[in-house]
Design an enzyme around this catalytic site. Structure first.
Site, PDB file in Angstrom:
ATOM      1  N   GLU A 267       0.831  -1.207   0.000  1.00 42.64           N
ATOM      2  CA  GLU A 267       0.000   0.000   0.000  1.00 42.64           C
ATOM      3  C   GLU A 267       0.871   1.266   0.000  1.00 42.64           C
ATOM      4  O   GLU A 267       2.086   1.193   0.044  1.00 42.64           O
ATOM      5  CB  GLU A 267      -0.910   0.023   1.235  1.00 42.64           C
ATOM      6  CG  GLU A 267      -2.079  -0.967   1.176  1.00 42.64           C
ATOM      7  CD  GLU A 267      -3.274  -0.414   0.416  1.00 42.64           C
ATOM      8  OE1 GLU A 267      -3.132   0.602  -0.283  1.00 42.64           O
ATOM      9  OE2 GLU A 267      -4.359  -1.015   0.527  1.00 42.64           O
TER      10      GLU A 267
ATOM     11  N   ASN B 205      -4.766   3.683   8.390  1.00 44.75           N
ATOM     12  CA  ASN B 205      -4.805   3.113   7.047  1.00 44.75           C
ATOM     13  C   ASN B 205      -4.235   4.135   6.067  1.00 44.75           C
ATOM     14  O   ASN B 205      -3.167   4.680   6.322  1.00 44.75           O
ATOM     15  CB  ASN B 205      -6.239   2.697   6.689  1.00 44.75           C
ATOM     16  CG  ASN B 205      -6.283   1.843   5.441  1.00 44.75           C
ATOM     17  OD1 ASN B 205      -5.467   0.934   5.288  1.00 44.75           O
ATOM     18  ND2 ASN B 205      -7.225   2.089   4.554  1.00 44.75           N
TER      19      ASN B 205
ATOM     20  N   ASN C  70      -9.987   5.409   2.529  1.00 45.94           N
ATOM     21  CA  ASN C  70      -8.918   4.957   1.653  1.00 45.94           C
ATOM     22  C   ASN C  70      -8.415   6.085   0.763  1.00 45.94           C
ATOM     23  O   ASN C  70      -8.125   7.171   1.260  1.00 45.94           O
ATOM     24  CB  ASN C  70      -9.380   3.743   0.846  1.00 45.94           C
ATOM     25  CG  ASN C  70      -8.493   2.529   1.102  1.00 45.94           C
ATOM     26  OD1 ASN C  70      -7.281   2.642   1.175  1.00 45.94           O
ATOM     27  ND2 ASN C  70      -9.112   1.379   1.270  1.00 45.94           N
TER      28      ASN C  70
ATOM     29  N   ASP D 130     -10.054   1.357  -4.126  1.00 48.88           N
ATOM     30  CA  ASP D 130      -9.046   1.360  -3.054  1.00 48.88           C
ATOM     31  C   ASP D 130      -8.199   2.628  -3.186  1.00 48.88           C
ATOM     32  O   ASP D 130      -8.717   3.725  -3.144  1.00 48.88           O
ATOM     33  CB  ASP D 130      -8.202   0.084  -3.129  1.00 48.88           C
ATOM     34  CG  ASP D 130      -7.498  -0.254  -1.823  1.00 48.88           C
ATOM     35  OD1 ASP D 130      -7.037   0.668  -1.126  1.00 48.88           O
ATOM     36  OD2 ASP D 130      -7.386  -1.445  -1.487  1.00 48.88           O
TER      37      ASP D 130
END
Length: 306
Positions: free
Chosen positions: A19, A108, A158, A214
Site C-alpha cells: 500500500e 490506514n 482509503n 481502493d
C-alpha cells in the site's frame, strides 16, 4: 482504450499487503509499505536499489517531509518520524486517544495535503462486517487530531487526491464503494459546514461487477485513477460526470493503490498484494509500472509540515 499500454515489474517485492505508494520527485524514489509484513520499503529509480525498513508493528501509510531523509509513518495508533538512512523509528509525534478505538483498529491510507496537512484515516479489521473507521487531520507539530469524519460517516477510509485548481479533495470509502468530493480551504483540508460536518457529494458509485475502489491518484487533466482490487484493473474516472473513461487491465488480481512517478510523471506505480490458490498471478506482491499513452500525473507528493 488499452492499446500500447506498457506494464512492467519494477520491484519484485512479494508484498503481502502493498500500500501507500509515494513518489519523492526530489530524489526519484518510490516508497511503499507492506502492512501485514510490518515494513516500509523504497526503490531508487536511478540506482535500482531496493531497501526494506522493518517496523515493530503495522505501518498503514507514510508521508514525505521537507527533509528527504525523514518520512512520517502512521502506525497502529501513533504517527512517528522515520530516519530512512539509519532505518530507525523516532518517538511518537501523535497518539490516538483510547476512546477513539484501539482494539482491532489501525491507521490506514493517508497523504499530505497541498498545504502540508496530514489527512489520514483509521480502519477496523472487521470493516467488511460494517465496523466503521474515522478520518482525521493529524497535526504532528502539536500532537492534536481533528476529527473530520466520525464512525457514523465513513466505513473504510482509503484513497485521496486533490484538485488544487478546484480546491477539491477526492476521497474513497471502500466499504461504501464510493468516491466523494469535498470542498477544501487553501491548505487542502476539507471544510465543515454549519453543522460541524463535512459537506461531501458522492461523484462515483463503483458497481460490484467492476470492483471495489481502493487507493487513488489524479492525473494532469483532473481524472481520477483508482485501484480496483476485485477487478484486476485500474479505473480512470471523470470526477465531473462520474464516468468510467477507461479501464486498464493488469496482470495481477489485487492491485491496491497507485501514484504517478518517474522523471516525467508518466508512470503509474501500482502496489499489489498476495494471491493464493489456483489461478494466482505469478506477479502477486510486485510493484508495477503502468504507462498509458498521453497520461501524466501532477507534480510530486505534498510535504507534511513538521
Amino acid at each position: 482504450m488499452g492499446e500500447n499500454v506498457q506494464i512492467e515489474v519494477v520491484v519484485d517485492a512479494k508484498t503481502d499487503l502493498g500500500e501507500s505508494p509515494t513518489w519523492d520527485a526530489r530524489i526519484q524514489r518510490l516508497y511503499f509499505v507492506d502492512i501485514n509484513s510490518k515494513n516500509i520499503q523504497y526503490w531508487d529509480s536511478t540506482t535500482k536499489n531496493h531497501v526494506v525498513i522493518d517496523a515493530l508493528e503495522m505501518v498503514g501509510t507514510i508521508a514525505l517531509t521537507a527533509d528527504t531523509n525523514t518520512i512520517l509513518a502512521a502506525m497502529q495508533r501513533t504517527i512517528v518520524p522515520v530516519d530512512v538512512q539509519a532505518k530507525t523509528f523516532g518517538k511518537p509525534l501523535l497518539t490516538v486517544p483510547e476512546d477513539h478505538g484501539v482494539d482491532s483498529m489501525r491507521f490506514n491510507d493517508g497523504k499530505g495535503s497541498p498545504g502540508g496537512a496530514f489527512i489520514v484515516g483509521r480502519m477496523h479489521a472487521s470493516w467488511r462486517n460494517g465496523e466503521p473507521g474515522r478520518l482525521y487531520r493529524a497535526d504532528v507539530k502539536t500532537g492534536e487530531l481533528e476529527d473530520l469524519m466520525g464512525p457514523e460517516a465513513v466505513g473504510l477510509p482509503n484513497g485521496m487526491a486533490w484538485d488544487t485548481a478546484r480546491r477539491t479533495m477526492y476521497f474513497v470509502d471502500t466499504y461504501a464503494g464510493t468516491i466523494s468530493a469535498y470542498d477544501t480551504n487553501e491548505a487542502g483540508v476539507p471544510v465543515k459546514g454549519a453543522d460541524g460536518k463535512l459537506q461531501g457529494r458522492c461523484i462515483v458509485k463503483v458497481p460490484q461487477e467492476v470492483g471495489i475502489p481502493d487507493g487513488m491518484t489524479i492525473d494532469r487533466d483532473g481524472n481520477l485513477w483508482v485501484a480496483l482490487p476485485e477487478g484486476s484493473a485500474l479505473g480512470c474516472y471523470d470526477p465531473a460526470t462520474g464516468e468510467l473513461k477507461r479501464k486498464v487491465e493488469l496482470p495481477v488480481k489485487k492491485p491496491l493503490a497507485c501514484t504517478f512517478g518517474g522523471p516525467d510523471l508518466d508512470q503509474l506505480f501500482v502496489t499489489t498484494r498476495v494471491e493464493k490458490g489456483e489461478g494466482a498471478s505469478e506477479l502477486w506482491g510486485s510493484i508495477l509500472s503502468v504507462k498509458v499513452p498521453g497520461v501524466t500525473g501532477v507534480a510530486g507528493a505534498y510535504l507534511v509540515n513538521t
